[in-house]
Design a protein around this motif. Structure first.
Motif, mmCIF file in Angstrom:
data_model
loop_
_atom_site.group_PDB
_atom_site.id
_atom_site.type_symbol
_atom_site.label_atom_id
_atom_site.label_comp_id
_atom_site.label_asym_id
_atom_site.label_seq_id
_atom_site.Cartn_x
_atom_site.Cartn_y
_atom_site.Cartn_z
ATOM 1 N N GLU A 93 55.195 -30.022 -33.099
ATOM 2 C CA GLU A 93 53.965 -30.472 -33.736
ATOM 3 C C GLU A 93 53.354 -29.310 -34.507
ATOM 4 O OE1 GLU A 93 49.651 -32.435 -32.422
ATOM 5 O OE2 GLU A 93 51.211 -32.006 -30.933
ATOM 6 N N GLY A 94 52.782 -29.619 -35.664
ATOM 7 C CA GLY A 94 52.140 -28.584 -36.459
ATOM 8 C C GLY A 94 52.910 -28.278 -37.726
ATOM 9 N N PRO A 95 52.633 -27.126 -38.348
ATOM 10 C CA PRO A 95 53.314 -26.787 -39.598
ATOM 11 C C PRO A 95 54.756 -26.371 -39.348
ATOM 12 C CG PRO A 95 51.857 -24.999 -38.931
ATOM 13 C CD PRO A 95 51.624 -26.118 -37.965
ATOM 14 N N VAL A 96 55.683 -26.931 -40.123
ATOM 15 C CA VAL A 96 57.105 -26.565 -40.036
ATOM 16 C C VAL A 96 57.647 -26.429 -41.451
ATOM 17 C CG1 VAL A 96 57.460 -27.741 -37.825
ATOM 18 C CG2 VAL A 96 57.901 -28.963 -39.963
ATOM 19 N N ASP A 97 58.696 -25.647 -41.597
ATOM 20 C CA ASP A 97 59.366 -25.502 -42.889
ATOM 21 C C ASP A 97 60.543 -26.459 -42.945
ATOM 22 O OD1 ASP A 97 57.642 -23.519 -43.729
ATOM 23 O OD2 ASP A 97 58.880 -21.899 -42.923
ATOM 24 N N MET A 98 60.739 -27.077 -44.108
ATOM 25 C CA MET A 98 61.884 -27.959 -44.282
ATOM 26 C C MET A 98 62.448 -27.765 -45.681
ATOM 27 S SD MET A 98 60.224 -31.777 -44.846
ATOM 28 C CE MET A 98 61.846 -32.527 -45.022
ATOM 29 N N GLY A 99 63.694 -28.200 -45.871
ATOM 30 C CA GLY A 99 64.389 -27.969 -47.128
ATOM 31 C C GLY A 99 65.425 -26.878 -46.954
ATOM 32 N N HIS A 100 66.293 -26.749 -47.946
ATOM 33 C CA HIS A 100 67.388 -25.797 -47.868
ATOM 34 C C HIS A 100 66.882 -24.365 -47.790
ATOM 35 C CE1 HIS A 100 71.446 -24.399 -48.226
ATOM 36 N NE2 HIS A 100 71.184 -23.707 -49.305
ATOM 37 N N ASP A 146 63.652 -31.304 -38.718
ATOM 38 C CA ASP A 146 63.199 -30.242 -37.831
ATOM 39 C C ASP A 146 63.960 -30.264 -36.517
ATOM 40 O OD1 ASP A 146 61.163 -28.069 -37.374
ATOM 41 O OD2 ASP A 146 60.690 -29.380 -35.664
ATOM 42 N N ALA A 147 64.259 -31.453 -36.005
ATOM 43 C CA ALA A 147 65.034 -31.556 -34.769
ATOM 44 C C ALA A 147 66.492 -31.194 -34.991
ATOM 45 C CB ALA A 147 64.923 -32.975 -34.214
ATOM 46 N N ALA A 148 67.085 -31.683 -36.079
ATOM 47 C CA ALA A 148 68.512 -31.454 -36.330
ATOM 48 C C ALA A 148 68.817 -29.999 -36.643
ATOM 49 C CB ALA A 148 68.982 -32.344 -37.473
#
Length: 416
Positions: A186-193, A309-311
């Motif tokens: 929960e909260g801010p996460v980074d995603m993308g390549h 985020d999980a993967a």
């Protein structure tokens, strides 16, 4: 003055190019010329067209990068262009099955000639820009390997004989891990390549997003669970469906997943008709069906940010194209998140739109992904028809919400 840098490929790199190209041919082993000619619906393409188009890609965007290059068959540019408007006109997609000429043997020769030319080019050395185009072409080839399999399956399913593509191992019957919901971050996460290795432009730029309190199902929805939805009248209850989805159900007469037989006890596979494995993930369903099932189950579909985020915290292993089963495996027993990669593409609740700051590739290759960011939904994780080295946590597949012929299934999510 900018001086272009060059990449000189080793023989191993050339061997990788040839391996991926030859794998496409290997997937056609045992198919007749008639099999490779048929186009079963407008969304599918004949196998012969896949063989030619992937070759056209290397000729157009790699060999054609040299202004001195002259094609031996310039009229084929029109036949095998897919959707690159900035390159030139193209043959109508729904009529690809009418292209009896050039012949299959001529397409095989075309592939061999282009492969030889690209192989020689690699050994001479190419600019970093051209090297990037070749890498894109190889991943494009792998996408079409998966499309080739799904299109072959649909084509064979239209034959009343329901013939098998290949004989394959029987499904593994096993107990199913109980369905549990595991809390996500929960909260801010980074995603993308992250910038290491290959990625499509639609996976960029990496950016920060916010995850609310949520959980993901530990495993995929099984055939047995989806059968309960069918038997409970899921396809007759309008309140479970999005408006466009309900209209699709009524218009097409949907009563069960694509390839399930009327007895609800068997399904058509690339190995012919087999008993429905209750423990295997349900597949060949649309976004509309996935969304309706989730609502029936008192849950929802995960967002692509929740899924990624999980993967990203898990190793990439699973039932991919290399297993040669071309059918989802039964859900295994185990702890944690299971089958995040391989088996079936997982529909998400996220529309296919650009990330903040997205910039498509320059020139014609910018048409590869960006122009389809309209009316499509994101799928994640790969399938049993996806090559293992083609997938990553940030990979964004996308299809319109009515599409059913891909190996697509369901992982549930929920708010916490």
């Amino acid at each position: 003055m900018n001086v272009p840098t060059f990449t000189v490929y080793t023989e191993d790199a050339v061997a990788r190019f040839m391996r991926i190209r030859r794998q496409t041919l290997a997937l056609c082993t045992g198919l007749s010329g008639e099999d490779l000619q048929v186009q079963s619906m407008p969304d599918a393409s004949p196998g012969k067209w896949h063989l030619a188009h992937t070759t056209w890609f290397f000729e157009q965007f790699v060999l054609g990068h040299d202004l001195a290059y002259r094609s031996l068959n310039p009229e084929w540019y029109y036949l095998f262009n897919s959707y690159y408007e900035s390159v030139g006109p193209m043959h109508a997609r729904p009529q690809r099955g009418l292209l009896s000429r050039p012949t299959l043997d001529e397409i095989f020769d075309y592939r061999a000639n282009i492969d030889e030319a690209v192989g020689e080019l690699l050994l001479r050395g190419v600019t970093t820009e051209l090297a990037a185009r070749i890498e894109l072409g190889l991943h494009h080839e792998q996408q079409h390997q998966e499309l080739l399999l799904t299109d072959i399956k649909h084509m064979l399913s239209c034959n009343p004989l329901l013939p098998a593509y290949r004989n394959m191992s029987a499904p593994n019957q096993s107990k199913t891990s109980p369905l549990r919901f595991l809390p996500g971050r929960e909260g801010p996460v980074d995603m993308g390549h992250e910038g290491h290795g290959f990625a499509y432009d639609n996976e960029t730029p990496r950016h920060t997003t916010w995850l609310s309190s949520h959980a993901l199902a530990n495993r995929l929805v099984t055939n047995a669970e989806y059968l309960a939805f069918v038997r409970d009248g899921g396809y007759q209850e309008a309140g479970l469906w999005l408006s466009d989805g309900w209209a699709q159900v009524q218009r097409e007469g949907w009563q069960r997943p694509l390839y399930w037989q009327e007895d609800l006890a068997s399904e058509f596979t690339l190995a012919g008709v087999h008993p429905l494995d209750p423990h295997a993930p349900v597949c060949h369903i649309s976004y509309f069906e996935a969304d309706a099932f989730a609502r029936w189950a008192g849950a929802r579909l995960p967002t692509e940010a929740e899924w990624e985020d999980a993967a990203a915290q898990l190793p990439i292993h699973g039932n991919f194209q290399e297993s040669l089963r071309f059918q989802p495996n039964a859900v295994p027993l185990g702890e944690g998140l299971l089958q995040m990669y391989g088996d079936v593409w997982e529909w998400t609740a996220s529309p296919y739109v650009s990330y903040p700051g997205f910039k498509p590739l320059p020139g014609a290759l910018g048409e590869y992904n960006g122009k389809f960011m309209n009316g499509q939904w994101v799928l994640r994780g790969g399938s049993c028809a996806t090559p293992r080295d083609h997938i990553r946590a940030s990979y964004r597949n996308f299809f319109p919400p009515h599409a059913r012929w891909q190996f697509a299934g369901i992982r549930l999510g929920q708010d916490r």
